[in-house]
Write an enzyme that holds these catalytic residues in place. Sequence first.
Site, PDB file in Angstrom:
ATOM      1  N   HIS A 162      30.416  41.926  35.888  1.00  0.00           N
ATOM      2  CA  HIS A 162      29.701  42.582  34.524  1.00  0.00           C
ATOM      3  C   HIS A 162      28.227  42.663  34.828  1.00  0.00           C
ATOM      4  CE1 HIS A 162      33.556  42.726  32.719  1.00  0.00           C
ATOM      5  NE2 HIS A 162      33.683  41.168  32.591  1.00  0.00           N
ATOM      6  N   ASP A 197      40.381  42.071  38.446  1.00  0.00           N
ATOM      7  CA  ASP A 197      40.149  41.247  37.251  1.00  0.00           C
ATOM      8  C   ASP A 197      40.749  42.106  35.995  1.00  0.00           C
ATOM      9  OD1 ASP A 197      38.030  38.802  36.312  1.00  0.00           O
ATOM     10  OD2 ASP A 197      38.251  40.361  34.853  1.00  0.00           O
ATOM     11  N   HIS A 199      39.245  42.363  33.260  1.00  0.00           N
ATOM     12  CA  HIS A 199      38.242  43.140  32.595  1.00  0.00           C
ATOM     13  C   HIS A 199      37.752  44.326  33.529  1.00  0.00           C
ATOM     14  CE1 HIS A 199      38.218  39.253  30.733  1.00  0.00           C
ATOM     15  NE2 HIS A 199      38.123  39.712  29.619  1.00  0.00           N
TER      16      HIS A 199
HETATM   17 ZN   LIG Z   1      37.736  39.239  33.551  1.00  0.00          ZN
END
Ligand SMILES: [Zn+2]
Length: 345
Positions: A162, A197, A199
């Site tokens: 991220h 992952d 996300h």
């Molecule tokens: Zn994640």
Amino acid sequence: MKAYFSPRQAAHRPERSFYNGAFIPPQETAARTERLTAALIDAGADVLAPDDHGLAPILAVHDADYVAWLREAHRRWREAGFAHDVMPNVFPHDRASVSRDLIEKGKVNAQAGLYLGDLSCPVAEGTYEAAYWSAQAAVSAAAAVLEGKGHAFALSRPPGHHAYRDRANGFCYFNNAAIAAETLLKGFKRVAVIDFDMHHGDGTQSIFVERPEVFFGSVHADPAGCYPYFSGFAHERGKGAGLDTTLNIALEAGANDAAFAAANTVLANALCAFGAEALVLSAGWDAHGCDPLSPFKVTDDGFRAIGGLFAAMNLPTVIVQEGGYNLDSIGTSLAAFFSGFERER
Ligand SMILES: [Zn+2]
């Protein structure tokens, strides 16, 4: 298999995070690496301390002003008289219009809004040290692969996918997978980053979105209902020279092993069509049905299946640890992935 991890990555110990209107205990903890290290040793991996490759591989991905700010932020925060960890309470409405003056001479709390993208990436006393060594683990794994080791694992923590070029986000400070990919580009012309992952890997996508020599593919929960909310949709396919080198597959809540494997197979076929010469896997275990953040129903069998799938690509591969927050399942998920991976190799 060589795996890389430094005990200095435990230095990141934020006191709290902010989630759905409340301060909560951190979910991304050093205890995760204890479970993952045990699973790696059980799987027969050599867990080695990363070499110190210095700041150059980090600065190949991240802006120098962000890196310098992160290094000094906690000290400056305390000098300003603030208790707790560094956490912003205001964000710039238009990031591009922020003046050089604020970047170079602004107050640390104003800069926090510039360099911390949300409230799940507080800066504690040891955050920079941990993030630095987390990145070094990724560089060391990439260096091993460049030397012909075939594949290597970076037990990176804090995670990275991220993190943007110029700011932290969502538990992530330095983008370890992007740093590994950039390192691999010293020896390979075309590199794919595949992110499974749960996300969306929004930071990684943003870093490579205009780069034609890097393919980024991600399978994740539909961002309409899941962090990071603002990216990870199918219409995001890259920009400029990087058009069609980004591929996003969002799965609905309840996705099982079959759906997860099918989506990863689409990404695997796409990286073959792209002509990747080397592969980086952003490996999170939070798609597991037991994970506290997961809307999916993936099991260890699902991770075993995609381990075999990506091993069958037969590419030099760096596997970089991302998320996964159930301490009782992350070790078995990692072990299952590597049992599938090693069997296929
Ligand atoms: Zn994640």
